[in-house]
Design an enzyme around this catalytic site. Structure first.
Site: not given
Ligand code: GAR
Length: 200
Positions: A12, A14, A90, A93, A109, A174
């Protein structure tokens, strides 16, 4: 302010970036609901600490992807959500769910799409020997990781990078990119023509 539903599955960070952005009085969106498909993850603690409604909808409790997605949809609508942000969510959908929210759903992404859609992006970038890696925020369409791109940030690959070092520098980007993209969408400054998004 646009009401945002954030879908998470893990750490979490992001989500945290979005919560922090929404804490500013002049930010055009607020997080109305956080949904995790996995119980006990750190993202839920972050929602809790921010005083944001949160719930777990375990995908294992549903007989099909469609049934799980229908419950997601119900929860988002009940919370009056305008925009959905996938933040480390993850689960794939269903196209029905995606179509219902198309134009109003963002994903972040960890690669410069269209390079490295899917999983293990940092390992694959290192294996491919690219000099530039990064992250992408895009609108979600039924094709995985292929929707119109709002924002990308490039991160140079260093010779001594390993997966963790590279991932950490991308993640930092990100956290800047996602709130910027959400602001653009919430302010109605995104127009889509075919595969392209135009920003005003
Ligand atoms: C992030 O790096 C996001 O870009 C990636 O998972 C991580 C989640 O981190 N998303 C994907 O790979 C989507 N297929 P977070 O839970 O700390 O935000």
């Amino acid at each position: 302010r646009a009401r945002v539903g954030v879908l998470v599955s893990g750490r979490g960070s992001n989500l945290q970036a979005l919560l922090d952005a929404c804490a500013a009085a002049d930010f055009p969106a607020e997080v109305a609901l956080v949904i995790s498909n996995v119980p006990g993850v750190k993202a839920l603690d972050r929602a809790d600490a921010a005083g944001v409604p949160h719930r777990v909808i375990p995908h294992r409790d549903y007989p099909s992807r469609e049934a799980f997605d229908a419950e997601l949809d119900r929860a988002l609508r009940a919370a009056g959500v305008d925009i959905v942000c996938l933040a480390g969510f993850m689960r794939l959908l269903s196209s029905g769910f995606v179509t219902a929210w198309q134009g109003r759903m963002l994903n972040i992404h960890p690669s410069l799409l269209p390079s490295f859609p899917g999983l293990d992006t940092h390992r694959r970038a290192l294996e491919a020997g690219v000099r530039l890696h990064g992250c992408t925020v895009h609108l979600v369409t039924p094709d995985l990781d292929a929707g119109p791109i709002l924002i990308q940030a490039a991160v140079p690959v260093e010779d001594d990078d390993d997966e963790d070092r590279l991932a950490a520098r991308v993640l930092e980007q990100e956290h800047h990119a996602y709130p910027r993209a959400l602001r653009l969408l919430a302010e109605g400054r995104v127009r889509v023509e075919g595969k392209r998004a135009f920003l005003s």
